[in-house]
Write a protein that holds these residues in place. Structure first.
Motif, PDB file in Angstrom:
ATOM      1  N   PRO A 150      57.510  51.791  44.039  1.00 19.14           N
ATOM      2  CA  PRO A 150      56.043  51.704  44.056  1.00 19.14           C
ATOM      3  C   PRO A 150      55.577  50.379  43.469  1.00 19.14           C
ATOM      4  N   GLN A 151      54.593  49.785  44.109  1.00 18.68           N
ATOM      5  CA  GLN A 151      54.068  48.515  43.637  1.00 18.68           C
ATOM      6  C   GLN A 151      53.169  48.751  42.417  1.00 18.68           C
ATOM      7  N   PRO A 152      53.316  47.938  41.375  1.00 16.57           N
ATOM      8  CA  PRO A 152      52.491  48.125  40.182  1.00 16.57           C
ATOM      9  C   PRO A 152      51.024  47.822  40.468  1.00 16.57           C
ATOM     10  N   LYS A 153      50.171  48.525  39.770  1.00 20.94           N
ATOM     11  CA  LYS A 153      48.737  48.291  39.872  1.00 20.94           C
ATOM     12  C   LYS A 153      48.189  47.934  38.500  1.00 20.94           C
ATOM     13  N   GLY A 154      47.223  47.059  38.488  1.00 21.32           N
ATOM     14  CA  GLY A 154      46.647  46.623  37.229  1.00 21.32           C
ATOM     15  C   GLY A 154      45.345  47.348  36.918  1.00 21.32           C
ATOM     16  N   ILE A 155      44.979  47.330  35.652  1.00 19.94           N
ATOM     17  CA  ILE A 155      43.700  47.888  35.225  1.00 19.94           C
ATOM     18  C   ILE A 155      42.685  46.753  35.112  1.00 19.94           C
ATOM     19  N   ALA A 156      41.425  47.098  35.092  1.00 22.47           N
ATOM     20  CA  ALA A 156      40.369  46.092  34.959  1.00 22.47           C
ATOM     21  C   ALA A 156      40.262  45.640  33.500  1.00 22.47           C
ATOM     22  N   VAL A 157      40.145  44.327  33.309  1.00 19.62           N
ATOM     23  CA  VAL A 157      39.982  43.749  31.971  1.00 19.62           C
ATOM     24  C   VAL A 157      38.737  42.869  31.998  1.00 19.62           C
ATOM     25  N   ASP A 158      37.961  42.897  30.931  1.00 16.99           N
ATOM     26  CA  ASP A 158      36.732  42.119  30.841  1.00 16.99           C
ATOM     27  C   ASP A 158      37.010  40.628  31.083  1.00 16.99           C
ATOM     28  N   ASP A 159      36.099  39.973  31.840  1.00 14.21           N
ATOM     29  CA  ASP A 159      36.274  38.568  32.165  1.00 14.21           C
ATOM     30  C   ASP A 159      36.386  37.690  30.920  1.00 14.21           C
ATOM     31  N   LYS A 160      35.646  37.997  29.876  1.00 11.01           N
ATOM     32  CA  LYS A 160      35.695  37.190  28.654  1.00 11.01           C
ATOM     33  C   LYS A 160      37.068  37.280  27.993  1.00 11.01           C
ATOM     34  N   VAL A 161      37.666  38.449  28.072  1.00 10.88           N
ATOM     35  CA  VAL A 161      39.015  38.617  27.510  1.00 10.88           C
ATOM     36  C   VAL A 161      40.007  37.797  28.326  1.00 10.88           C
TER      37      VAL A 161
END
Length: 303
Positions: free
Chosen positions: A211-222
């Motif tokens: 399975p291909q890994p999926k990322g979570i959303a991270v704040d643009d400033k971070v």
């Protein structure tokens, strides 16, 4: 390279293969390339006449080398060079030629009914030495899933890569070439997924893609706080933004690979199992940690 008594410790050493090739030349009385063509390559059905000194016609047909572009970058042409390191490497053959050679290794030294190498020689080539996991020309791997013994070896020059793997128990193997490359921390590289998939199918096993890994959303400033250049000894790692994504680039290479967030500080590099963790004291990011397999390295942010 260290100097010590022979047969006391294993070491991968190109000079040793140079010495072995010189012995073949001295004992046989033939130039090394001619000996290999007459006694190994022609008997396995290889059609390449000049594996060490490619002819002009061969050079015209060679695939042009490229630097890999990564998941976010674009491939760029690489300089085509000739590395004079034989017999440790730098052999010019077709994929079919090498597949025939692999077939002889998987069949106890016999190819199409012709004995190329003695059973004893093949057995010696497949025997690990002095506490290591390397025989003569092959890494030896125990496949815990099947209980089989695998041989493999790979090589690369800028813009070119090749890999050979064989299952000694199932008598099947795979050889591939590519006129591209990948980031050093892509462990295992995307190509190896293709190789092991093919090996499974050749053994008659089912293959299910990982399975291909999926990322979570991270704040643009971070994400912006991670952008910068990090130094890892003489090497450099550049973290940048590409749209809403975070990208990693190493040593000025064109390859840019997306970093998928597993947590707000820990990312996985797309196409590999390498992870990047951003660290800092007092709210300021001043380093990142690269982990690939059992290797862990820390890069310091450039001031």
């Amino acid at each position: 390279y260290s100097i010590r008594a022979p047969e006391t410790k294993w070491e991968y050493n190109n000079f040793a293969y140079g010495t072995a090739g010189l012995l073949v030349q001295k004992i046989s009385g033939l130039e090394y390339e001619k000996y290999m063509v007459d006694h190994v390559l022609k008997p396995v059905g290889a059609t390449t006449a000049h594996p060490v000194y490619p002819s002009p016609e061969m050079v015209e047909r060679m695939a042009l080398p490229y630097k890999a572009g990564g998941s976010l970058g674009k491939p760029e042409p690489e300089v085509q060079v000739h590395f004079d390191v034989y017999p440790a490497g730098d052999v010019y053959l077709t994929a079919a030629d090498m597949a025939h050679y692999l077939g002889a290794q998987l069949n106890g030294g016999v190819f199409n009914g012709n004995r190329i190498l003695s059973e004893e020689s093949v057995r010696e080539m497949h025997t690990p030495r002095f506490g290591g996991d390397y025989g003569f020309g092959f890494w030896m791997v125990h496949d815990s899933a099947t209980g089989h013994t695998l041989i493999h070896h790979g090589g690369a020059i800028p813009g070119q890569r090749a890999f050979l793997i064989g299952d000694l128990d199932a008598h099947v193997g795979v050889y591939y070439m590519t006129n591209s490359d990948y980031l050093p921390d892509a462990t295992p590289p995307a190509q190896s997924e293709v190789v092991y998939a093919a090996l499974k199918l050749l053994r008659g096993e089912d293959y299910v893609p990982r399975p291909q890994p999926k990322g979570i959303a991270v704040d643009d400033k971070v994400l912006d706080s991670y952008v910068g250049t990090y130094e890892l000894g003489p090497a450099t790692i550049v973290i940048s933004r590409v749209g809403r994504a975070l990208a990693i680039q190493q040593n000025g290479q064109p390859a840019k690979n997306e970093l998928l967030a597993q947590t707000p500080v820990r990312f996985i590099q797309r196409g590999s199992n390498a992870t990047i963790t951003f660290e800092g004291d007092g709210g300021t990011i001043d380093r990142l940690v690269v982990e690939a397999g059992d290797r862990r390295r820390t890069a310091t942010r450039r001031k």
